[in-house]
Motif scaffolding. Sequence first.
Motif, PDB file in Angstrom:
ATOM      1  N   ILE A   1       0.868  -1.185   0.000  1.00  0.00           N
ATOM      2  CA  ILE A   1       0.000   0.000   0.000  1.00  0.00           C
ATOM      3  C   ILE A   1       0.904   1.234   0.000  1.00  0.00           C
ATOM      4  O   ILE A   1       1.676   1.443   0.942  1.00  0.00           O
ATOM      5  CB  ILE A   1      -0.901   0.035   1.271  1.00  0.00           C
ATOM      6  N   ASP A   2       0.794   2.020  -1.045  1.00  0.00           N
ATOM      7  CA  ASP A   2       1.676   3.188  -1.209  1.00  0.00           C
ATOM      8  C   ASP A   2       0.884   4.465  -0.893  1.00  0.00           C
ATOM      9  O   ASP A   2       0.000   4.861  -1.634  1.00  0.00           O
ATOM     10  CB  ASP A   2       2.164   3.218  -2.664  1.00  0.00           C
ATOM     11  N   VAL A   3       1.224   5.081   0.240  1.00  0.00           N
ATOM     12  CA  VAL A   3       0.498   6.286   0.669  1.00  0.00           C
ATOM     13  C   VAL A   3       1.158   7.552   0.102  1.00  0.00           C
ATOM     14  O   VAL A   3       0.544   8.606   0.024  1.00  0.00           O
ATOM     15  CB  VAL A   3       0.458   6.366   2.218  1.00  0.00           C
ATOM     16  N   GLY A   4       2.393   7.446  -0.320  1.00  0.00           N
ATOM     17  CA  GLY A   4       3.172   8.625  -0.722  1.00  0.00           C
ATOM     18  C   GLY A   4       2.569   9.398  -1.881  1.00  0.00           C
ATOM     19  O   GLY A   4       1.963   8.820  -2.784  1.00  0.00           O
ATOM     20  N   ILE A   5       2.714  10.705  -1.811  1.00  0.00           N
ATOM     21  CA  ILE A   5       2.366  11.570  -2.951  1.00  0.00           C
ATOM     22  C   ILE A   5       3.581  12.473  -3.159  1.00  0.00           C
ATOM     23  O   ILE A   5       3.846  13.364  -2.348  1.00  0.00           O
ATOM     24  CB  ILE A   5       1.112  12.431  -2.679  1.00  0.00           C
ATOM     25  N   ASN A   6       4.335  12.202  -4.201  1.00  0.00           N
ATOM     26  CA  ASN A   6       5.577  12.951  -4.444  1.00  0.00           C
ATOM     27  C   ASN A   6       5.673  13.297  -5.924  1.00  0.00           C
ATOM     28  O   ASN A   6       4.905  12.804  -6.746  1.00  0.00           O
ATOM     29  CB  ASN A   6       6.791  12.076  -4.095  1.00  0.00           C
ATOM     30  N   MET A   7       6.646  14.120  -6.249  1.00  0.00           N
ATOM     31  CA  MET A   7       6.961  14.405  -7.645  1.00  0.00           C
ATOM     32  C   MET A   7       8.278  13.705  -7.973  1.00  0.00           C
ATOM     33  O   MET A   7       9.230  13.785  -7.181  1.00  0.00           O
ATOM     34  CB  MET A   7       7.162  15.914  -7.859  1.00  0.00           C
ATOM     35  N   ASP A   8       8.354  13.028  -9.123  1.00  0.00           N
ATOM     36  CA  ASP A   8       9.631  12.416  -9.499  1.00  0.00           C
ATOM     37  C   ASP A   8      10.515  13.451 -10.218  1.00  0.00           C
ATOM     38  O   ASP A   8      10.126  14.620 -10.345  1.00  0.00           O
ATOM     39  CB  ASP A   8       9.419  11.136 -10.329  1.00  0.00           C
ATOM     40  N   ASP A   9      11.684  13.007 -10.683  1.00  0.00           N
ATOM     41  CA  ASP A   9      12.637  13.942 -11.288  1.00  0.00           C
ATOM     42  C   ASP A   9      12.077  14.609 -12.542  1.00  0.00           C
ATOM     43  O   ASP A   9      12.506  15.694 -12.934  1.00  0.00           O
ATOM     44  CB  ASP A   9      13.947  13.200 -11.640  1.00  0.00           C
ATOM     45  N   ASP A  10      11.077  13.955 -13.182  1.00  0.00           N
ATOM     46  CA  ASP A  10      10.481  14.541 -14.391  1.00  0.00           C
ATOM     47  C   ASP A  10       9.252  15.384 -14.069  1.00  0.00           C
ATOM     48  O   ASP A  10       8.487  15.767 -14.961  1.00  0.00           O
ATOM     49  CB  ASP A  10      10.060  13.425 -15.367  1.00  0.00           C
ATOM     50  N   GLY A  11       9.009  15.619 -12.760  1.00  0.00           N
ATOM     51  CA  GLY A  11       7.861  16.436 -12.353  1.00  0.00           C
ATOM     52  C   GLY A  11       6.544  15.673 -12.431  1.00  0.00           C
ATOM     53  O   GLY A  11       5.471  16.261 -12.431  1.00  0.00           O
ATOM     54  N   LYS A  12       6.629  14.328 -12.488  1.00  0.00           N
ATOM     55  CA  LYS A  12       5.395  13.513 -12.541  1.00  0.00           C
ATOM     56  C   LYS A  12       5.040  13.020 -11.150  1.00  0.00           C
ATOM     57  O   LYS A  12       5.934  12.681 -10.354  1.00  0.00           O
ATOM     58  CB  LYS A  12       5.621  12.298 -13.455  1.00  0.00           C
ATOM     59  N   LEU A  13       3.723  12.958 -10.879  1.00  0.00           N
ATOM     60  CA  LEU A  13       3.245  12.477  -9.582  1.00  0.00           C
ATOM     61  C   LEU A  13       3.656  11.007  -9.387  1.00  0.00           C
ATOM     62  O   LEU A  13       3.483  10.196 -10.300  1.00  0.00           O
ATOM     63  CB  LEU A  13       1.721  12.589  -9.578  1.00  0.00           C
ATOM     64  N   CYS A  14       4.211  10.680  -8.218  1.00  0.00           N
ATOM     65  CA  CYS A  14       4.558   9.277  -7.965  1.00  0.00           C
ATOM     66  C   CYS A  14       4.468   8.999  -6.464  1.00  0.00           C
ATOM     67  O   CYS A  14       4.357   9.920  -5.654  1.00  0.00           O
ATOM     68  CB  CYS A  14       5.966   8.978  -8.480  1.00  0.00           C
ATOM     69  N   GLY A  15       4.532   7.733  -6.129  1.00  0.00           N
ATOM     70  CA  GLY A  15       4.425   7.338  -4.729  1.00  0.00           C
ATOM     71  C   GLY A  15       5.787   7.175  -4.066  1.00  0.00           C
ATOM     72  O   GLY A  15       6.820   7.596  -4.604  1.00  0.00           O
ATOM     73  N   ASP A  16       5.770   6.537  -2.888  1.00  0.00           N
ATOM     74  CA  ASP A  16       7.014   6.202  -2.186  1.00  0.00           C
ATOM     75  C   ASP A  16       7.596   4.905  -2.738  1.00  0.00           C
ATOM     76  O   ASP A  16       8.731   4.542  -2.426  1.00  0.00           O
ATOM     77  CB  ASP A  16       6.723   6.004  -0.687  1.00  0.00           C
ATOM     78  N   VAL A  17       6.778   4.192  -3.520  1.00  0.00           N
ATOM     79  CA  VAL A  17       7.199   2.897  -4.058  1.00  0.00           C
ATOM     80  C   VAL A  17       7.581   3.072  -5.529  1.00  0.00           C
ATOM     81  O   VAL A  17       6.890   3.759  -6.277  1.00  0.00           O
ATOM     82  CB  VAL A  17       6.031   1.879  -3.930  1.00  0.00           C
ATOM     83  N   ASP A  18       8.682   2.428  -5.897  1.00  0.00           N
ATOM     84  CA  ASP A  18       9.087   2.423  -7.303  1.00  0.00           C
ATOM     85  C   ASP A  18       8.231   1.354  -8.007  1.00  0.00           C
ATOM     86  O   ASP A  18       8.601   0.183  -8.071  1.00  0.00           O
ATOM     87  CB  ASP A  18      10.581   2.105  -7.402  1.00  0.00           C
ATOM     88  N   TYR A  19       7.071   1.794  -8.480  1.00  0.00           N
ATOM     89  CA  TYR A  19       6.021   0.883  -8.969  1.00  0.00           C
ATOM     90  C   TYR A  19       6.554  -0.092 -10.018  1.00  0.00           C
ATOM     91  O   TYR A  19       6.298  -1.297  -9.940  1.00  0.00           O
ATOM     92  CB  TYR A  19       4.877   1.727  -9.558  1.00  0.00           C
ATOM     93  N   ASP A  20       7.305   0.412 -10.983  1.00  0.00           N
ATOM     94  CA  ASP A  20       7.745  -0.448 -12.094  1.00  0.00           C
ATOM     95  C   ASP A  20       8.671  -1.567 -11.620  1.00  0.00           C
ATOM     96  O   ASP A  20       8.664  -2.655 -12.193  1.00  0.00           O
ATOM     97  CB  ASP A  20       8.450   0.386 -13.175  1.00  0.00           C
ATOM     98  N   SER A  21       9.464  -1.318 -10.569  1.00  0.00           N
ATOM     99  CA  SER A  21      10.372  -2.366 -10.072  1.00  0.00           C
ATOM    100  C   SER A  21       9.649  -3.329  -9.128  1.00  0.00           C
ATOM    101  O   SER A  21      10.009  -4.507  -9.062  1.00  0.00           O
ATOM    102  CB  SER A  21      11.530  -1.766  -9.266  1.00  0.00           C
ATOM    103  N   VAL A  22       8.664  -2.827  -8.406  1.00  0.00           N
ATOM    104  CA  VAL A  22       8.030  -3.624  -7.349  1.00  0.00           C
ATOM    105  C   VAL A  22       6.850  -4.451  -7.879  1.00  0.00           C
ATOM    106  O   VAL A  22       6.657  -5.604  -7.485  1.00  0.00           O
ATOM    107  CB  VAL A  22       7.571  -2.670  -6.209  1.00  0.00           C
ATOM    108  N   GLU A  23       6.092  -3.870  -8.790  1.00  0.00           N
ATOM    109  CA  GLU A  23       4.863  -4.533  -9.277  1.00  0.00           C
ATOM    110  C   GLU A  23       5.094  -5.951  -9.812  1.00  0.00           C
ATOM    111  O   GLU A  23       4.297  -6.859  -9.513  1.00  0.00           O
ATOM    112  CB  GLU A  23       4.195  -3.617 -10.321  1.00  0.00           C
ATOM    113  N   PRO A  24       6.180  -6.218 -10.535  1.00  0.00           N
ATOM    114  CA  PRO A  24       6.356  -7.587 -11.049  1.00  0.00           C
ATOM    115  C   PRO A  24       6.638  -8.627  -9.958  1.00  0.00           C
ATOM    116  O   PRO A  24       6.540  -9.820 -10.204  1.00  0.00           O
ATOM    117  CB  PRO A  24       7.576  -7.462 -11.979  1.00  0.00           C
TER     118      PRO A  24
END
Length: 284
Positions: free
Chosen positions: A227-250
């Motif tokens: 469960i990712d509660v984080g609300i952050n901006m990544d280096d490209d200014g895109k909204l993202c969580g505390d979890v690196d979704y692409d690495s963790v989801e698989p």
Amino acid sequence: MAEVLKGVPVAASLTEELKARCERLKALGIIPTLSMLRVGEKPGDIAYETGALKRCEKIGIAVNKIILPADSSADEITGRICEVNTDESIHGLLMFRPLDDKVAERSACELLESSKDVDCMTDSSLSGVFTGSGTGFPPCTAQACIELLDFYGVDVTGKNVAVIGRSLVIGRPVSMLLMKNNATVTICHSKTHNLPEICRNADILIAAIGRAKFIGADYVSEGQTVIDVGINMDDDGKLCGDVDYDSVEPIVRAITPVPGGVGAVTTAVLAKHVIESAERVLSS
Ligand code: NAP
């Protein structure tokens, strides 16, 4: 591929239930009403205000907006809290936090009538979360995590849950709510040793850190719910969580997306608390 635990269906289901409860209250002459107090023009506050307004509109909850200039004095802010306290037509107050003026924030949090504290601003509501007494309401985001787990049938009983973050808004209260539901909870923070190992060994991982894509593949293991509660901006200014979704989801069994996960449920929980507060008036 992991099951994606989206927030929209959770919020939609809550909204339908709350619409019916709101209609029942109105039939009895009570118009559930939320007051929202915003100091200044912070984009994050305005975005949440817009979402909360839409949610309340869908359900039939009336909203009374109080907008004060960013340089408002502590007296001006607390004066508005006193007005809300004495206005019997208002069932809940949401004050956007943090305020820049910490003294004003503390005074406002101390002053609010606990029966109208729908987002756990007061020590009295927090104490209710910690003692499990059922008085007051938990913070909306912490409760949104629980609603999400419930909706998707994730039973926490006896499970090892690692919560990363110990703030009074999310980390600590969500840990208490999970423990109330019989989970075994490990609360982690910036001084925790062996954090990746603790996280990998948990059945459920709740990330409330405030660091973009902090939780990578080395923090998770097969079969976990994340469960990712984080609300952050990544280096490209895109909204993202505390979890690196692409690495963790698989790797994991189930995961919430950002945006569209916990954040999508929070305003529905706020509305739920307003309806419950109005129902409590009726039964008192
Ligand atoms: P916060 O008050 O800054 O707390 C962050 C917590 O993370 C602290 O306990 C901190 O530990 C811990 N932490 C920081 N760096 C760490 C590290 N390297 N390793 C382990 N723990 C670390 O933040 P918050 O208000 O709880 O919010 C957390 C996140 O949730 C933010 O991204 C915020 O934007 C988001 N949020 C989302 C919603 C929503 O509706 N989805 C609502 C509110 C907030 P220490 O205590 O040791 O400093």
